[in-house]
Design a protein around this motif. Structure first.
Motif, PDB file in Angstrom:
ATOM      1  N   VAL A   6       0.868  -1.180   0.000  1.00 11.70           N
ATOM      2  CA  VAL A   6       0.000   0.000   0.000  1.00 11.70           C
ATOM      3  C   VAL A   6       0.903   1.228   0.000  1.00 11.70           C
ATOM      4  CG1 VAL A   6      -1.763   1.268   1.252  1.00 11.70           C
ATOM      5  CG2 VAL A   6      -1.741  -1.248   1.299  1.00 11.70           C
ATOM      6  N   PRO A   7       0.743   2.171  -0.925  1.00 13.27           N
ATOM      7  CA  PRO A   7       1.595   3.362  -0.936  1.00 13.27           C
ATOM      8  C   PRO A   7       1.312   4.207   0.309  1.00 13.27           C
ATOM      9  CG  PRO A   7      -0.202   3.597  -2.499  1.00 13.27           C
ATOM     10  CD  PRO A   7      -0.270   2.200  -1.992  1.00 13.27           C
ATOM     11  N   GLY A   8       2.353   4.807   0.851  1.00 11.65           N
ATOM     12  CA  GLY A   8       2.140   5.644   2.023  1.00 11.65           C
ATOM     13  C   GLY A   8       3.456   5.937   2.719  1.00 11.65           C
ATOM     14  N   VAL A   9       3.341   6.448   3.954  1.00 17.91           N
ATOM     15  CA  VAL A   9       4.545   6.841   4.692  1.00 17.91           C
ATOM     16  C   VAL A   9       4.604   6.034   5.987  1.00 17.91           C
ATOM     17  CG1 VAL A   9       5.797   8.731   5.735  1.00 17.91           C
ATOM     18  CG2 VAL A   9       4.351   9.136   3.747  1.00 17.91           C
ATOM     19  N   GLY A 128      -4.766  -4.791   1.236  1.00 19.73           N
ATOM     20  CA  GLY A 128      -3.414  -4.844   0.689  1.00 19.73           C
ATOM     21  C   GLY A 128      -2.370  -4.971   1.785  1.00 19.73           C
ATOM     22  N   ARG A 129      -1.117  -5.127   1.412  1.00 23.57           N
ATOM     23  CA  ARG A 129      -0.056  -5.331   2.396  1.00 23.57           C
ATOM     24  C   ARG A 129       0.501  -3.997   2.864  1.00 23.57           C
ATOM     25  NH1 ARG A 129       3.940  -8.528  -0.755  1.00 23.57           N
ATOM     26  NH2 ARG A 129       5.258  -8.608   1.089  1.00 23.57           N
ATOM     27  N   VAL A 130       0.564  -3.846   4.136  1.00 24.26           N
ATOM     28  CA  VAL A 130       1.149  -2.634   4.710  1.00 24.26           C
ATOM     29  C   VAL A 130       2.582  -2.964   5.089  1.00 24.26           C
ATOM     30  CG1 VAL A 130       1.013  -0.964   6.565  1.00 24.26           C
ATOM     31  CG2 VAL A 130      -1.072  -1.909   5.571  1.00 24.26           C
ATOM     32  N   VAL A 131       3.467  -2.052   4.719  1.00 25.00           N
ATOM     33  CA  VAL A 131       4.876  -2.336   4.968  1.00 25.00           C
ATOM     34  C   VAL A 131       5.140  -2.462   6.469  1.00 25.00           C
ATOM     35  CG1 VAL A 131       5.541   0.076   5.035  1.00 25.00           C
ATOM     36  CG2 VAL A 131       7.232  -1.665   4.357  1.00 25.00           C
ATOM     37  N   PRO A 146      -1.425   5.767   4.842  1.00 28.98           N
ATOM     38  CA  PRO A 146      -1.517   5.657   3.392  1.00 28.98           C
ATOM     39  C   PRO A 146      -1.564   7.050   2.763  1.00 28.98           C
ATOM     40  CG  PRO A 146      -3.371   4.568   4.486  1.00 28.98           C
ATOM     41  CD  PRO A 146      -2.672   5.359   5.511  1.00 28.98           C
ATOM     42  N   ALA A 147      -0.690   7.270   1.858  1.00 33.17           N
ATOM     43  CA  ALA A 147      -0.689   8.581   1.193  1.00 33.17           C
ATOM     44  C   ALA A 147       0.149   8.505  -0.068  1.00 33.17           C
ATOM     45  CB  ALA A 147      -0.125   9.647   2.129  1.00 33.17           C
ATOM     46  N   THR A 148      -0.056   9.436  -0.970  1.00 34.11           N
ATOM     47  CA  THR A 148       0.735   9.492  -2.203  1.00 34.11           C
ATOM     48  C   THR A 148       1.084  10.946  -2.503  1.00 34.11           C
ATOM     49  OG1 THR A 148      -1.381   9.533  -3.344  1.00 34.11           O
ATOM     50  CG2 THR A 148      -0.195   7.439  -3.341  1.00 34.11           C
ATOM     51  N   GLY A 149       2.046  11.066  -3.356  1.00 32.33           N
ATOM     52  CA  GLY A 149       2.397  12.381  -3.905  1.00 32.33           C
ATOM     53  C   GLY A 149       2.708  13.407  -2.826  1.00 32.33           C
ATOM     54  N   VAL A 167      12.126   7.578   8.603  1.00 33.97           N
ATOM     55  CA  VAL A 167      10.876   7.706   7.860  1.00 33.97           C
ATOM     56  C   VAL A 167      11.072   7.126   6.474  1.00 33.97           C
ATOM     57  CG1 VAL A 167       9.141   9.282   6.972  1.00 33.97           C
ATOM     58  CG2 VAL A 167      10.279   9.775   9.132  1.00 33.97           C
ATOM     59  N   GLN A 168      10.078   6.331   6.053  1.00 36.79           N
ATOM     60  CA  GLN A 168      10.220   5.664   4.763  1.00 36.79           C
ATOM     61  C   GLN A 168       9.013   5.990   3.912  1.00 36.79           C
ATOM     62  OE1 GLN A 168      10.122   1.467   5.162  1.00 36.79           O
ATOM     63  NE2 GLN A 168      10.436   1.066   2.977  1.00 36.79           N
ATOM     64  N   HIS A 169       9.265   6.403   2.671  1.00 36.36           N
ATOM     65  CA  HIS A 169       8.166   6.710   1.756  1.00 36.36           C
ATOM     66  C   HIS A 169       7.955   5.494   0.847  1.00 36.36           C
ATOM     67  CE1 HIS A 169       6.350   9.249  -1.732  1.00 36.36           C
ATOM     68  NE2 HIS A 169       5.452   8.508  -1.110  1.00 36.36           N
ATOM     69  N   VAL A 170       6.804   4.861   0.973  1.00 39.57           N
ATOM     70  CA  VAL A 170       6.529   3.656   0.181  1.00 39.57           C
ATOM     71  C   VAL A 170       5.799   4.037  -1.083  1.00 39.57           C
ATOM     72  CG1 VAL A 170       5.498   1.377   0.210  1.00 39.57           C
ATOM     73  CG2 VAL A 170       6.305   2.408   2.347  1.00 39.57           C
ATOM     74  N   GLU A 171       6.457   3.777  -2.257  1.00 41.52           N
ATOM     75  CA  GLU A 171       5.753   4.019  -3.529  1.00 41.52           C
ATOM     76  C   GLU A 171       4.835   2.831  -3.792  1.00 41.52           C
ATOM     77  OE1 GLU A 171       6.501   6.833  -4.613  1.00 41.52           O
ATOM     78  OE2 GLU A 171       8.458   7.272  -3.714  1.00 41.52           O
ATOM     79  N   GLY A 172       3.763   3.035  -4.526  1.00 38.12           N
ATOM     80  CA  GLY A 172       2.809   1.950  -4.847  1.00 38.12           C
ATOM     81  C   GLY A 172       3.433   0.768  -5.568  1.00 38.12           C
TER      82      GLY A 172
END
Lengths: 172, 459, 1005
Positions: A6-9, A128-131, A146-149, A167-172
């Motif tokens: 899942v995209p997010g931070v 979905g899978r959360v990091v 969950p967040a994008t952009g 802090v890790q930014h997860v791209e989709g």
């Protein structure tokens, strides 16, 4: 990290107050879809996460009552199915049913409670899978939003401001 | 946990010493899983060997007949039932500590409850074998279960033995669930620390636990309810077992005092076994700083309490026998003390009633060597308690039929086998699962704060 | 599933029956069962064989000299049970333990299966032709050196043997171990006739037995037990008194109201003392008066060591009672002066006027010499005068003391033959074995007494390839030819028997012989009234000097037991495991010493002592026995066989080894010995008894005659004796009982249980029960109960569904020792504690009040047995069903009763198979079941009719009326389990009522 997440931070905190500050901030922004990782039960975090009381209790109660009825029902029916006299006692002797009534109450209640936990805590997760990070089971607190952009970058900043160790930014 | 024990009762020294960080706890506990040494392997081998001997003896008996065990009518139950009750009893301490003390918010349980709970499960697993071992036609033991069958016959729910089937079955199921359930977060923690096949194993055993807020929320609640459900089992299971005896009319069995008396005895014997196991274990696993005198002191107090209850129960049995004016009861108890098998009766009274009184002294309570020795006496005494109770059969209503107990090698080998079976499981558990509850210990260690309120900090 | 209340003819039972009957058919089809390997269906069904239904044949018991009439129950061609023949005046439908065990003689696994010849010390099977050829040669050559030793043989066969022997110039020797030689000699002296009297115990009002064990081996035990029950059993407020005089308490003494133990060997003086009192009262023949003149109570007390008061009292009572009866001649008290004792008793009976009333002469056609004859034979053999000898139903090598040197003498005989069914000690020394048919396989007859002619017929095909000794002799005689052929010529022995009975028919004035013969076959013989012959005093001479026993420290007596008799019973597992009625020991001999003596010798039960007499030594485990004089030790006879099959050989020691065999009319069984303890030697006695005292638990109740006569209930009697009984008093107790009543009523509403049902019950009259244990054997036979062996009995695992519990009372603080017996079987409680605890309903209550036990359902938790207060449930600890019936003993098994498998519980079923059979017969005949039309095996066997079975709901039933007797009580009544068995208290006819029981909880091990 592999894709499919899942995209997010994801912020990783060593300090509980930092984590709580972040959570409160994000919830203030209207986020109900946070995922918070921590290694052991903790009041403050649970309050911050702001969940109601778990519905497990209802399951336990209902299951318990079912067990009791099942036990007595079973014994009464089976005693009638082929009535045999033993020791001159009446076939349907209620006192003799109490023990099994009690045991089945406990058994059914306990097993249902477990089932309930599995269902509630594993199935109703965010889609979905959360990091996840291994230190969360050790001494770190994790907060994932969950967040994008742009929004993602904003949250990244927020977490760092609040003193996230990482802090890790997860791209989709 | 949600309704947790973090808020210690006032005046209590917080425990464990907060010089540790969460990381330390994880490290230490994971450390207990380090590859086993020769000593451990030797013990395990011995346990397995004993179990094999017992199993072989059992098979021999299945094929040749119960007659090779030392049954002498009118003693139709003998060493097997004695041992059955012995192991069931052992179980209770575990549940008491893990469930009841949990509900009572008793902080000292934290460090020891995991091991005692494991002991419970394995003890009940052992006990569960004996009803099957002891019946005449072991191959149809399942006739005791209420399942639709060609005989169009359901079991007789008036029989205390049926109550047993349900009580023991429930106890085994629920206490295993309780153990496994409590293990999940810890297993997850280990999963995240180890590598190789263990990683693979614990990943599966963790059931995908990540410790998310949602998981914790249901988990904590459920744990509370499981504890609440286990608590009455502590009292019920051994009461039911006691009714196997009390609901008969044999003098020496036919007593209303039996349920409380058995429960007290069960807890007494259970804690005895806990002491026997933990005192060496904490050394072997190098976790002395987690399981300390403080815990043993508390367990010793519990032992003292239950031991004293037993003392009272024994006294009461004799008093009632005398006071009832019932000649059958009187004869039974007279012979229990002065009959041909007087030694059994006295072993029981000395080991349980008298030895436990030593624990009034703090010095003894905190001296682990002394405690260990005492715990051995407790185990012995409690086995003999059941032996003595069974022995009431040897002199009941019809003097012409009287006989005495006289076990054979079959009885002893199968008893040995049960010890092997129990030890085997416990040893395997101790080396492969966290013997101390990581997550609960952590609860005692406040999270570090940026504001620097709490000490600790990180590396 | 004959134990389940459902109708017995279900599919499974049908199949078993057909299977079994197939085997039966094969047997009937004429070859011995050994050869039958597969089941053969009936093609042409013999009309007297209906599968599943029993056929009964009348025959005669040959287990002892009494010759009781029996009914043989056969199923599918196999004899499966022996029962008394109601037509027979001796057995009157009852049968003792030994008689019933006859079946195990028929099916004994150690029977000699073919004729055998000894070659180089080894036995070699031969054909009958060879055997007969050999016999003809040797007997033909034997001439005057031919001897035929016949033990029991009587009637036609004896005649044949006599002729065969005499045709050669040889002789027939009549000898049996327990021949009543002393009595014969005494009768010869006193009345001038050497035959035996018969005794009417039933009519006697006072019975004085001087060493005669009339309930065990002496005379006709079964008949005497019945008579004893009639006179001594409490009836209409009265009963006879029975006094026993002898050194030890045997079963007869245990049933006496008073046991007197004078100095051993001085009994003669005692008897004459009693006679003195009688004569003083009634006068009599001057010779008689002279003979007893000097025996005043004082003098007798002097001689016997008894209290003068006792002697006076007993004498007075005996003189006052009419008719009275005095008997003597028991083996256990056969002193060197046995003849004097019997003569003294003759005088006593004469003085009391009992001759012709309770003592009847002229009934015994069968006078013989016995001991004297066998001793003469021994001398002849030793002297080499005997060239060939045939032993028939006689085993002198075992049954004579070693000091008689019979074996050595026998070795000198060139040709020795035995007809023994089992290789016994004598047969082992023979050169040829010609095994006889068992009594149930052959034609034979007997005349046990005048007026009673008993017949035996084959009831089944021979089990092995044996041959009737009668036929053998006929064939041999023909082969020899000449005088022998002439003396013994008949197509077969059967024909010979018929010939005898033709003469009998003529003598009895029976018109049509065939009818007479058929009637005789059906009734097991011909029974006519025997005229009592008057006898008169020939000589009153009696020598009252004490018997010369020797100078040993202890008096030793070798006594026969009711189970083993002279040792012929020792190869019958039913008898060996059926505990001795008095000591309750099984499987081994023992040495009886009194408690005081045991203390003095410092020996405990099971410790080995060595007895040494002039004749030899014997070792054995001690049995501490309150019923024996301090200066006497006793050892039972019948043990110490060296041959005689797997059950007997090598068990225990032979008490005869200590006896000398002096010349004289009778063999003395009493001598003196020295006793020494063997250090560190021990042998646990396989007793079926736990604690010998009932600790005041009201298990075996007794009440004084006065109380019984006054119609007191047990509880009243106890009140009178100052032992108030526990009364149900507390609120709780009363409520519990009320609750039970309601629950029971509710339970009775249910499906199967609703409606009119019979309620089976049993009444046990302890005033009649002697403890003889015939019921135990009957139960073994009827219910396929396995014999478990000594090791298992040592672990208390005997399977006796009915057991006779024997409790000692008194014996302490000066009270007389009293032995009480109580038959204990499943009580079929209404509130049975065993039922609710069974998790699988294997134990449950049937609608007709039985406590059902479903073997197939039992998983063996054994909780029922724990919870049974009477401890009458028995568990199959091992596969007894495989071990206990070695082929062909398994042929005896009752097809109506399940043979229980390992791991299941079993117990008395009230012979449910008999109940169902009777119910179905009644149903088929469309009539209600009549009370007494059937009964359970134990009640059927009981010689004294102490057990009565029936329907308690039937207002007319005997059992119901008995249960209402004031003497009635339930064992452990305070448990409120509602037993279906009611006991009627024993009645003690004591001089002064002795308080019983009440020993509290003190140790009495």
């Amino acid at each position: 990290m592999a894709g499919g997440y899942v995209p997010g931070v994801l912020g990783s905190f060593a300090h509980i107050d930092a984590a709580i500050a972040t959570i409160t901030a994000l919830r203030a922004k209207g986020h109900r879809d946070l995922t918070i990782y921590y290694s052991h039960p903790n009041h403050e975090l649970e309050e911050a996460a702001g969940h109601g009381v778990s519905p497990v209790r209802r399951v336990t109660l209902l299951a318990g009552m079912t067990g009791t009825c099942a036990a007595f029902g079973m014994q009464i029916w089976m005693n009638r199915d082929w009535p045999l006299v033993v020791g001159g006692k009446p076939p349907i002797a209620v006192p003799s049913m109490v023990v099994i009534g009690f045991e089945l109450t406990v058994l059914v209640a306990a097993l249902s409670t477990l089932a309930a936990v599995v269902i509630f805590s594993l199935l109703f997760r965010a889609k979905g899978r959360v990091v996840y990070h291994e230190r969360f089971s050790d001494d770190r607190i994790g907060v994932f939003v969950p967040a994008t952009g742009a929004q993602a970058r904003e949250y990244q900043a927020l977490m760092q401001a609040n003193g996230a160790v990482e802090v890790q930014h997860v791209e989709g | 946990m949600a309704t947790s024990i973090v808020d210690l009762p006032t005046g209590h020294t917080p425990y464990p010493p907060i010089t540790q960080t969460h990381a330390d706890v994880t490290r230490d506990v994971v450390g207990t899983l380090s590859p086993p040494g020769k000593g451990y392997l030797a013990l395990l081998a011995a346990a397995v060997a004993c179990f094999v001997i017992g199993a072989a003896t059992f098979l021999f008996m299945v094929f040749k007949g119960l007659g090779y065990a030392g049954y002498q009518p009118p003693i139709f139950w003998s060493v097997f039932i004695t041992t059955f009750v012995f192991w069931v009893g052992i179980g209770h301490a575990g549940t008491l500590i893990s469930a009841i003390l949990y509900l009572f918010r008793s902080p000292w349980r934290t460090a020891v409850y995991r091991s005692t709970e494991a002991m419970t499960v394995f003890a009940v697993m052992t006990a569960g074998l004996f009803p099957i071992i002891h019946i005449g036609r072991q191959w149809i033991f399942y006739w005791l279960l209420p399942y639709p069958n060609a005989r169009y016959l359901w079991p007789n729910f008036k029989s205390p033995l049926m109550w047993d089937v349900f009580a023991i079955g429930t106890y085994l199921t629920v206490s295993s669930c309780f153990l496994i359930f409590g293990l999940v977060p810890d297993v997850a923690a280990i999963r995240d620390k180890v590598t190789g096949w263990r990683k693979w194993l614990y990943t599966r055993l963790a059931f995908g636990w990540q410790g998310t807020d949602n998981q914790w929320r249901h988990y904590s609640r459920a744990y509370l309810y499981l504890a609440a459900l286990c608590a009455p089992l502590v009292l019920s299971v051994h009461s039911v077992v006691s009714w196997d005896f009390a609901s008969s009319l044999i003098p020496g069995w036919h007593g209303t005092i039996f349920a409380p008396y058995f429960v007290a005895g069960a807890i007494y014997s259970g804690i005895g076994m806990v002491l026997t196991l933990l005192i060496p274990l904490r050394k072997a696993l190098k976790i002395e700083h987690m399981i300390t005198e403080y815990h043993f002191d508390n367990m010793a107090k519990l032992t003292l309490l239950t031991g004293t209850i037993l003392f009272y129960a024994y006294g009461m049995e004799y008093f009632v026998a005398w006071y009832s004016g019932n000649t059958f009861e009187q004869t039974t108890f007279w012979r229990r003390a002065f009959g041909p098998e007087w030694w059994g009766g006295w072993t029981m009274i000395v080991c349980n009633a008298f030895v436990s009184q030593l624990l009034w002294f703090r010095k003894i309570r905190t001296n682990l060597t002394a405690l260990f020795v005492i715990s051995i006496f407790i185990n012995l005494g409690m086995w003999f308690e059941r032996w003595v109770i069974i022995q009431s059969l040897s002199n009941d209503f019809i003097p012409y039929a009287w006989d005495s107990m006289n076990p054979t090698w079959v009885d002893w080998f199968i008893f040995l086998g049960s010890c092997g079976w129990f030890s085997m499981w416990f040893l395997l558990f101790a080396k492969n699962f966290p013997i101390v509850a990581i997550q609960e210990i952590k609860e005692f260690i406040p999270m570090p704060r940026k504001s620097g309120a709490a000490h600790g900090g990180h590396h | 599933m004959s134990e389940s209340p459902q109708q017995p003819m279900n599919r499974r039972r049908f199949l078993t029956v057909v299977g079994a009957s197939g085997a039966g058919a094969a047997v009937l089809s004429g070859c011995s069962t050994e050869k039958v390997q597969k089941l053969v269906p009936y093609l042409v069904q013999s009309e007297d064989q209906i599968p599943g239904l029993a056929t009964y044949y009348a025959s005669t018991c040959t287990e002892c000299a009494a010759s009781c009439g029996v009914h043989v129950r056969t199923r599918e061609g196999r004899a499966i049970k022996l029962e008394g023949n109601p037509d027979n005046p001796i057995s009157r439908g009852r049968l003792c333990a030994r008689g019933q065990a006859g079946l195990q003689g028929l099916y004994n696994p150690d029977r000699v299966r073919t004729p055998m010849r000894k070659e180089g010390g080894a036995w070699k099977a031969i054909t009958w032709d060879e055997a007969i050829k050999l016999l003809a040669e040797r007997f033909g050559a034997a001439g005057a050196g031919l001897r035929i030793v016949a033990g029991q043989a009587r009637g036609t066969l004896t005649g044949l043997m006599n002729r065969v022997a005499q045709a050669q110039g040889g002789a027939l020797v009549r000898w049996e171990a327990f021949d009543r030689d002393a009595e014969r000699a005494a009768n010869q002296r006193t009345f001038g006739r050497g035959d035996l009297a018969t005794y009417e115990f039933g009519e006697a009002r006072y019975i004085l037995s001087v060493g005669a064990d009339f309930l065990e081996t002496w005379g006709s035990p079964l008949e005497q037990a019945r008579g004893f029950a009639q006179s001594h059993g409490f009836r209409d407020g009265a009963m006879a008194r029975h006094v026993y005089v002898g050194p030890r308490m045997n079963l007869t003494a245990m049933n006496a109201d008073e046991w007197l133990a004078p100095r051993p060997g001085t009994e003669v003086a005692f008897v004459l003392g009693v006679a003195h009192a009688v004569v003083a009262r009634r006068g009599g023949d001057p010779r008689l008066q002279a003979a007893v003149a000097t025996f005043t109570p004082g003098a007798v007390a002097q001689a016997t060591g008894l209290a003068a008061a006792d002697i006076e009292r007993v004498a007075g009572e005996f003189a006052a009672a009419a008719p009275s009866l005095a008997v003597a001649g028991g083996i256990g008290a056969q002193y060197p002066n046995a003849v004097e004792l019997c003569a003294a008793v003759n005088l006593l009976n004469l003085a009391a006027g009992n001759i012709g009333t309770t003592v009847r002469f002229g009934a015994d056609p069968d006078a013989r010499e016995g001991y004297a004859a066998i001793r003469r034979l021994q001398e002849e053999m030793a002297g080499g005068a005997v060239t060939a000898v045939l032993f028939h139903e006689a085993n002198p090598v075992y049954a004579l003391p070693a000091s008689a040197r019979f074996g050595e003498a026998l070795a000198k005989v060139p040709f020795k033959v035995s007809t023994a069914l089992v290789l016994d000690e004598t047969a082992a020394q023979c050169d040829l074995l010609i095994p006889n048919h068992h009594a149930l396989e052959r034609w034979d007859d007997a005349a046990p007494r005048a007026g009673t002619f008993a017949l035996m017929q084959p009831v089944m095909q021979p089990v092995f390839t044996t041959m009737h000794t009668g036929d053998v002799l006929l064939k041999v005689a023909q082969a020899i030819g000449g005088a022998s052929a002439a003396a013994a010529s008949a197509p077969s022995f059967e024909a010979l028997v018929r010939a005898t009975w033709q003469q009998l028919a003529a003598a009895q004035k029976a018109g049509d012989f065939e009818a007479f013969w058929r009637a005789a076959l059906q009734r097991g013989g011909h029974y006519a009234a025997a005229p009592v012959q008057p006898v008169s005093l020939a000589s009153a001479q009696v020598d009252a000097t004490p018997a010369a026993l020797g100078d040993g420290e202890f008096v030793f007596t070798a006594y026969p037991t009711s189970m083993l008799h002279d040792g012929r019973g020792t190869n019958r597992p039913w008898l060996v495991e059926n505990a001795d009625p008095v000591t309750k020991v099984t499987w081994h001999h023992w040495v009886e010493v009194s408690p005081a003596t045991a203390k003095r010798l410092d020996v405990r039960e099971g410790e080995i002592v060595r007895l040494a007499s002039a004749a030899g030594t014997l070792e054995g485990p001690v049995y501490v026995f309150p019923g024996i004089r301090d200066d006497v030790v006793a050892v039972p006879l019948g043990w110490g066989h060296t041959e005689y099959g797997r059950y007997a050989a090598g068990r225990g020691a032979n008490a005869l080894d200590l006896l000398a065999a002096p010349a004289g009319p009778a063999l003395p069984y009493v001598t003196t010995v020295g006793v020494t303890k063997v250090r560190n030697a021990f042998r646990a006695l396989a007793k079926t008894e736990g604690n010998p005292r009932q600790l005041g638990r009201h298990i075996a109740e007794a009440m004084p005659l006065e109380h019984a006569a006054a119609g007191y209930t047990i509880k009243q009697s106890w009140e009178k004796l100052g032992n108030p009984e526990h009364e149900v008093n507390t609120e709780a107790e009363l409520q519990a009982i009320e609750g039970f009543e309601e629950a029971f009523a509710a339970a009775r509403e249910l499906g199967n249980y609703a409606g009119e049902q019979p309620m089976w019950g049993l009444a046990v009259d302890l005033a009649k029960c002697t403890g003889c244990s015939a019921c135990v054997t009957a139960c073994y036979a009827e219910n396929n109960i396995p014999v478990v062996g000594e090791e298992e009995v040592l672990r208390g695992r005997e399977m006796t569904w009915i057991r006779i519990e024997r409790y000692w009372e008194g014996g302490t603080d000066g009270q007389p020792v009293e032995g009480r017996v109580v038959p204990m079987m499943c009580q079929h409680c209404d509130a049975a504690p065993c039922e609710p605890v069974c998790p699988v309903y294997a134990a449950y209550h049937t609608p007709d009040g039985l406590n059902g036990q479903v073997y197939n359902r039992c998983v063996g938790t054994r909780y029922c047995a724990n919870n049974c207060p009477y401890k009458v449930r028995y568990f199959n600890w091992k596969a007894y069903n495989w071990q206990a019936f070695p082929e062909p003993l398994d042929l005896q098994l009752n097809p109506d009763v399940t043979v229980r498998a390992r791991g299941v519980m079993e117990k008395c079923t009230f012979c449910v198979q008999r109940i169902r059979e009777a119910q179905h017969r009644a149903k088929l005949e469309g009539r209600p079941l009549r009370d007494g039309e059937f009964t359970v095996a134990c009640a059927q066997a009981c010689p004294s009719d102490a057990l009565v079975f029936g329907d308690m709901h039937d207002p007319e039933s005997r059992v119901r009326s008995l249960k209402q007797s004031p003497r009635g009580y339930h064992v452990l009544e305070l448990l409120n389990v509602r037993p279906a068995v009611t006991y009627l208290a024993k009645v003690n006819h004591r001089p002064a009522p002795a308080a019983a029981a009440g020993h509290g909880a003190e140790e009495s091990h």
